[in-house]
Design a protein around this motif. Structure first.
Motif, PDB file in Angstrom:
ATOM      1  N   ILE A  78      -0.394   1.287  -4.927  1.00 22.42           N
ATOM      2  CA  ILE A  78      -0.938   2.078  -5.949  1.00 22.42           C
ATOM      3  C   ILE A  78      -2.674   1.788  -6.012  1.00 22.42           C
ATOM      4  N   PRO A  79      -3.370   0.719  -5.880  1.00 19.15           N
ATOM      5  CA  PRO A  79      -4.442   0.736  -5.628  1.00 19.15           C
ATOM      6  C   PRO A  79      -5.383   1.286  -4.548  1.00 19.15           C
ATOM      7  N   ILE A  80      -4.560   1.441  -3.327  1.00 19.23           N
ATOM      8  CA  ILE A  80      -4.775   2.173  -2.185  1.00 19.23           C
ATOM      9  C   ILE A  80      -4.857   3.526  -2.344  1.00 19.23           C
ATOM     10  N   LEU A  81      -3.782   4.034  -3.129  1.00 12.58           N
ATOM     11  CA  LEU A  81      -3.697   5.686  -3.659  1.00 12.58           C
ATOM     12  C   LEU A  81      -4.799   6.060  -4.731  1.00 12.58           C
ATOM     13  N   TYR A  82      -5.053   5.052  -5.360  1.00  8.85           N
ATOM     14  CA  TYR A  82      -6.238   5.591  -6.702  1.00  8.85           C
ATOM     15  C   TYR A  82      -7.450   5.363  -6.159  1.00  8.85           C
ATOM     16  N   TYR A  83      -7.828   4.293  -5.431  1.00 10.47           N
ATOM     17  CA  TYR A  83      -9.296   3.870  -5.118  1.00 10.47           C
ATOM     18  C   TYR A  83      -9.772   4.014  -3.776  1.00 10.47           C
ATOM     19  N   GLY A  84      -8.741   4.214  -2.967  1.00 11.94           N
ATOM     20  CA  GLY A  84      -8.968   4.460  -1.292  1.00 11.94           C
ATOM     21  C   GLY A  84      -9.730   5.554  -1.075  1.00 11.94           C
ATOM     22  N   THR A  85     -10.386   5.708  -0.175  1.00 14.01           N
ATOM     23  CA  THR A  85     -11.081   7.099   0.660  1.00 14.01           C
ATOM     24  C   THR A  85      -9.932   7.683   1.275  1.00 14.01           C
ATOM     25  N   PRO A  86      -9.725   9.204   1.356  1.00 13.59           N
ATOM     26  CA  PRO A  86      -8.710   9.839   2.092  1.00 13.59           C
ATOM     27  C   PRO A  86      -8.422   8.931   3.423  1.00 13.59           C
ATOM     28  N   GLU A  87      -9.470   8.603   4.094  1.00 11.16           N
ATOM     29  CA  GLU A  87      -9.216   7.848   5.383  1.00 11.16           C
ATOM     30  C   GLU A  87      -8.209   6.651   5.204  1.00 11.16           C
ATOM     31  N   GLN A  88      -8.697   5.768   4.298  1.00  4.19           N
ATOM     32  CA  GLN A  88      -7.974   4.314   3.830  1.00  4.19           C
ATOM     33  C   GLN A  88      -6.510   4.795   3.567  1.00  4.19           C
ATOM     34  N   ARG A  89      -6.452   5.922   2.625  1.00  4.24           N
ATOM     35  CA  ARG A  89      -4.988   6.091   2.419  1.00  4.24           C
ATOM     36  C   ARG A  89      -4.277   6.770   3.435  1.00  4.24           C
ATOM     37  N   LYS A  90      -4.653   7.383   4.325  1.00  2.00           N
ATOM     38  CA  LYS A  90      -4.152   8.027   5.746  1.00  2.00           C
ATOM     39  C   LYS A  90      -3.624   6.812   6.393  1.00  2.00           C
ATOM     40  N   ARG A  91      -4.709   5.661   6.373  1.00  2.61           N
ATOM     41  CA  ARG A  91      -4.309   4.436   7.286  1.00  2.61           C
ATOM     42  C   ARG A  91      -3.159   3.605   6.747  1.00  2.61           C
ATOM     43  N   TRP A  92      -3.114   3.385   5.553  1.00  2.00           N
ATOM     44  CA  TRP A  92      -2.221   2.428   5.138  1.00  2.00           C
ATOM     45  C   TRP A  92      -0.957   2.695   4.498  1.00  2.00           C
ATOM     46  N   LEU A  93      -1.166   4.131   3.636  1.00  2.00           N
ATOM     47  CA  LEU A  93       0.041   4.411   2.751  1.00  2.00           C
ATOM     48  C   LEU A  93       1.203   4.732   3.439  1.00  2.00           C
ATOM     49  N   PRO A  94       1.337   5.412   4.893  1.00  2.00           N
ATOM     50  CA  PRO A  94       2.447   5.921   5.264  1.00  2.00           C
ATOM     51  C   PRO A  94       3.294   4.753   5.661  1.00  2.00           C
ATOM     52  N   ASP A  95       2.593   3.454   6.145  1.00  2.00           N
ATOM     53  CA  ASP A  95       3.636   2.439   6.465  1.00  2.00           C
ATOM     54  C   ASP A  95       4.210   1.803   5.464  1.00  2.00           C
ATOM     55  N   LEU A  96       3.325   1.764   4.357  1.00  2.00           N
ATOM     56  CA  LEU A  96       4.027   1.136   3.073  1.00  2.00           C
ATOM     57  C   LEU A  96       5.072   2.401   2.608  1.00  2.00           C
ATOM     58  N   ALA A  97       4.948   3.448   2.664  1.00  2.00           N
ATOM     59  CA  ALA A  97       6.017   4.461   2.294  1.00  2.00           C
ATOM     60  C   ALA A  97       7.088   4.315   3.294  1.00  2.00           C
ATOM     61  N   SER A  98       7.168   4.090   4.347  1.00  2.00           N
ATOM     62  CA  SER A  98       8.141   4.108   5.320  1.00  2.00           C
ATOM     63  C   SER A  98       8.806   2.849   5.494  1.00  2.00           C
ATOM     64  N   GLY A  99       8.165   1.796   4.727  1.00  2.00           N
ATOM     65  CA  GLY A  99       8.730   0.362   4.710  1.00  2.00           C
ATOM     66  C   GLY A  99       8.288  -0.381   6.123  1.00  2.00           C
ATOM     67  N   LYS A 100       7.570   0.412   7.171  1.00  2.00           N
ATOM     68  CA  LYS A 100       7.348  -0.090   8.483  1.00  2.00           C
ATOM     69  C   LYS A 100       6.545  -1.568   7.973  1.00  2.00           C
ATOM     70  N   LYS A 101       5.554  -1.387   6.923  1.00  2.00           N
ATOM     71  CA  LYS A 101       4.942  -2.749   6.493  1.00  2.00           C
ATOM     72  C   LYS A 101       5.316  -2.968   5.213  1.00  2.00           C
ATOM     73  N   LEU A 102       5.509  -4.116   4.759  1.00  2.00           N
ATOM     74  CA  LEU A 102       5.426  -4.389   3.277  1.00  2.00           C
ATOM     75  C   LEU A 102       4.210  -4.698   2.817  1.00  2.00           C
ATOM     76  N   GLY A 103       3.872  -4.710   1.654  1.00  2.00           N
ATOM     77  CA  GLY A 103       2.707  -4.915   0.715  1.00  2.00           C
ATOM     78  C   GLY A 103       2.633  -5.977  -0.197  1.00  2.00           C
ATOM     79  N   ALA A 104       1.781  -6.477  -0.506  1.00  2.00           N
ATOM     80  CA  ALA A 104       1.424  -7.476  -1.550  1.00  2.00           C
ATOM     81  C   ALA A 104       0.268  -7.348  -2.360  1.00  2.00           C
ATOM     82  N   PHE A 105       0.040  -8.048  -3.331  1.00  2.00           N
ATOM     83  CA  PHE A 105      -1.265  -7.938  -4.263  1.00  2.00           C
ATOM     84  C   PHE A 105      -1.440  -9.335  -4.677  1.00  2.00           C
ATOM     85  N   THR A 106      -2.922  -9.942  -4.449  1.00  2.00           N
ATOM     86  CA  THR A 106      -2.930 -11.128  -4.856  1.00  2.00           C
ATOM     87  C   THR A 106      -4.326 -11.410  -5.629  1.00  2.00           C
TER      88      THR A 106
END
Ligand SMILES: Cc1cc2nc3c(=O)[nH]c(=O)nc-3n(C[C@H](O)[C@H](O)[C@H](O)COP(=O)(O)OP(=O)(O)OC[C@H]3O[C@@H](n4cnc5c(N)ncnc54)[C@H](O)[C@@H]3O)c2cc1C
Length: 414
Positions: A95-123
Motif C-alpha cells: 500500500i505505501p509503495i502504491l500510494y507514495y512510490g514513483t511509477p518506477e518504484q511501483r513497477k519494481r516492487w508491486l508485481p512481485d508482491l501481487a504474485s507472491g514471488k516475494k512476501l512483504g512486511a512493514f516495520t
C-alpha cells in the motif's frame, strides 16, 4: 445478509473460502502448536493468484481495492488468523509503495508482491517507540547515492519470511516527527539481519521478528516519496489497512461462532441440547448481531473508501504520476476516523464474541484440542496492533472535535 458483491468479488470470496476450509483448516492446529511458517498455504495462494486482489491490474493484481482485501482477510481469519496475517502483511508493504512510490518504484516492487514471488512486511515499531512512533530512534543518513540505516525494529509480522520491507527511520533526528522517512529495504542487503523471534499468545502461525540494521546501505532510490514524510506515509497506510484488522476480527468472531453453534446444538445437558437454554440463545444472538454490525460497517466504509481512492490510483497510473500527488490534485479525503472505527468496533466485538464462545462451550471450550480457545487467543491482537484501541479512540475523538469545530465555523459564516 446479501451485500451485493459483484461476480468477481464473489469469486474471490469463494476461492479464499475454499483454500481456507480445505487447505488451512486441517493444518491450523499444527501451525499454532509449532509456530512454523505456513509456506504450503502461501503456495496455494500464489497458485490461486489471490495475493494481489487489491492491487491494480497494471501490477499483476485483480484491480480490486481495500474492499477485496477485507473480503479475503475475513475468509482466512474465519479459519486461522495467524496464517491469514502471513498472507496479509504483503498488503502493508504494497500500500505505501502504491500510494507514495514513483511509477518506477511501483513497477519494481508491486508485481512481485501481487504474485507472491516475494512476501512483504512493514516495520515502524521499535522497543522504545510503540504507540508513540514519533520517538523513532532508527536513523538513515544520506551518504552519496545511499542511505545508511542504523537501528532496531521489533514486532515485525512475517519477519524473516518476507523479502521486501517498508522501514521507517529518521533522516533528520533534530526535526522529530517531521524528520522520519519511509524506505523499502530488500532482504539480503548487507547490514540487515534478524534478531529475536517472538513467542506469542495467539496468531502463532505468523512470524514476529526483531530486525537489526547496522550500517545497512540502501540505494537512495529506495526512499518512498520525500524525506520527512515517513509518519504521514505510515498514517495514511493505516487508513487503508486498519479495516483489514477489522476484517481479521470479524473473521475470527465468525469462525468462533460457527464452531460454537455446531457444538451447542449437539451437546446435551439435563436431557436437552444446551442450545435450547435461553441463556445460551441470548449469547448466540448478541454474538451474531455484533458480527453483522461490524461486517456492515466494514463493507460500507471500504466501499466508500475505494470509490474515493480508485480514480486517483487509475489516473496516476495512466499519467505516470505518484498516486498521493494525484490524490491531492483530486482533493481526496482522509479516512482516519472511519478506518479507526472499523478497527475498534470489530476488534472489541471479536474479543467479546470469542470469550462468550468459550463460555458457551463450557470446559471443552477451554481445551487446546477444541478450536474455540484459539479464536479467543487470536482475537486479542486485533485490539493491539496497527495502533491500540486506546490510540484509535484518541484519534476518532480528535477528528470528531475537529469536525465539530469546522461545522460551527461554517454555521457562523452562513
Ligand atoms: C503480534 C504483534 C505483531 C505486530 N506486528 C507489527 C508489524 O508488523 N509492524 C510494526 O511496525 N509493528 C507491529 N506490532 C507492534 C504494534 O503495532 C504495537 O505493539 C502497538 O502499536 C502498541 O505499541 P506498544 O506495544 O509499544 O504499546 P505501548 O505504546 O507501550 O502502550 C502500552 C499501553 O499504553 C496505552 N497507551 C499508550 N499511549 C497512549 C495514549 N496516548 N493514550 C491512551 N493510551 C495509551 C496503549 O493503548 C497500551 O494499552 C506488532 C505487535 C504485536 C504484538
Amino acid at each position: 445478509m446479501d451485500y451485493g458483491l459483484t461476480e468477481q468479488q464473489q469469486e474471490i470470496v469463494n476461492i479464499a473460502r475454499q483454500i481456507a476450509q480445505k487447505k488451512m483448516r486441517p493444518v491450523r492446529e499444527h501451525y499454532d502448536k509449532t509456530e512454523e511458517f505456513p509456506w504450503p498455504i502461501i503456495e496455494e495462494f500464489k497458485r490461486a493468484d489471490l495475493l494481489g486482489a487489491y492491487l491494480p491490474e497494471a501490477y499483476g493484481g485483480l484491480d480490486g481495492g481495500v474492499f477485496e482485501l477485507v473480503l479475503v482477510g475475513e475468509e482466512l481469519s474465519r479459519v486461522c488468523a495467524g496464517i491469514g496475517l502471513s498472507v496479509a502483511t504483503s498488503a502493508l508493504c504494497a500500500i505505501p509503495i502504491l500510494y507514495y512510490g514513483t511509477p518506477e518504484q511501483r513497477k519494481r516492487w508491486l508485481p512481485d508482491l501481487a504474485s507472491g514471488k516475494k512476501l512483504g512486511a512493514f516495520t515502524i515499531t521499535e522497543p522504545g517507540a510503540g504507540s508513540d512512533a514519533t520517538s523513532t530512534k532508527a536513523t538513515a543518513k544520506l551518504d552519496g547515492d545511499h542511505y545508511v540505516l542504523n537501528g532496531v525494529k521489533n514486532f515485525c509480522s512475517t519477519g524473516k519470511a518476507a523479502e521486501l520491507y517498508v522501514v521507517f527511520a529518521s533522516t533528520n533526528p533534530g526535526r522529530g516527527a517531521r524528520g522520519i522517512s519511509a524506505f523499502v529495504v530488500e532482504k539480503g542487503t548487507p547490514g540487515f539481519s534478524f534478531g529475536k523471534k517472538e513467542e506469542k499468545m495467539g496468531i502463532r502461525a505468523s512470524w514476529t521478528y526483531e530486525l537489526v540494521f547496522e550500517n545497512c546501505r540502501i540505494p537512495k532510490d529506495n526512499l518512498l516519496y520525500k524525506e520527512g514524510y515517513g509518519l504521514f506515509v505510515a498514517q495514511s497506510t493505516f487508513d487503508s489497512s486498519r479495516p483489514g484488522i477489522g476484517a481479521q476480527a470479524i473473521g475470527i468472531a465468525q469462525g468462533a461462532l460457527d464452531e460454537t453453534m455446531s457444538y451447542v446444538r449437539q451437546r446435551k445437558q439435563f436431557g436437552v441440547p444446551v442450545a435450547s437454554f435461553q441463556a445460551i440463545q441470548h449469547m448466540l444472538a448478541d454474538a451474531a448481531t455484533s458480527i453483522e454490525a461490524g461486517r456492515s460497517l466494514l463493507y460500507a466504509t471500504t466501499r466508500a473508501m475505494d470509490k474515493d481512492n480508485k480514480p486517483a490510483i487509475d489516473k496516476a497510473i495512466a499519467e505516470n504520476k505518484i498516486v498521493y500527488d494525484v490524490m491531492k490534485e483530486l482533493d481526496t479525503r482522509r479516512w482516519t476516523k472511519e478506518s479507526g472505527m472499523c478497527k475498534v468496533f470489530c476488534s472489541d466485538a471479536a474479543m467479546k464474541v470469542t470469550v462468550d464462545c468459550v463460555q458457551m462451550c463450557g470446559g471443552i471450550g477451554y481445551m487446546r484440542d477444541f478450536p474455540v480457545e484459539k479464536y479467543m487467543r487470536d482475537a486479542k491482537i486485533t485490539q493491539i496492533y496497527e495502533g491500540t484501541n486506546q490510540i484509535q479512540r484518541n484519534e476518532i475523538g480528535m477528528m470528531l472535535i475537529k469536525e465539530a469545530a469546522s461545522h460551527a465555523k461554517e454555521l457562523a459564516a452562513a
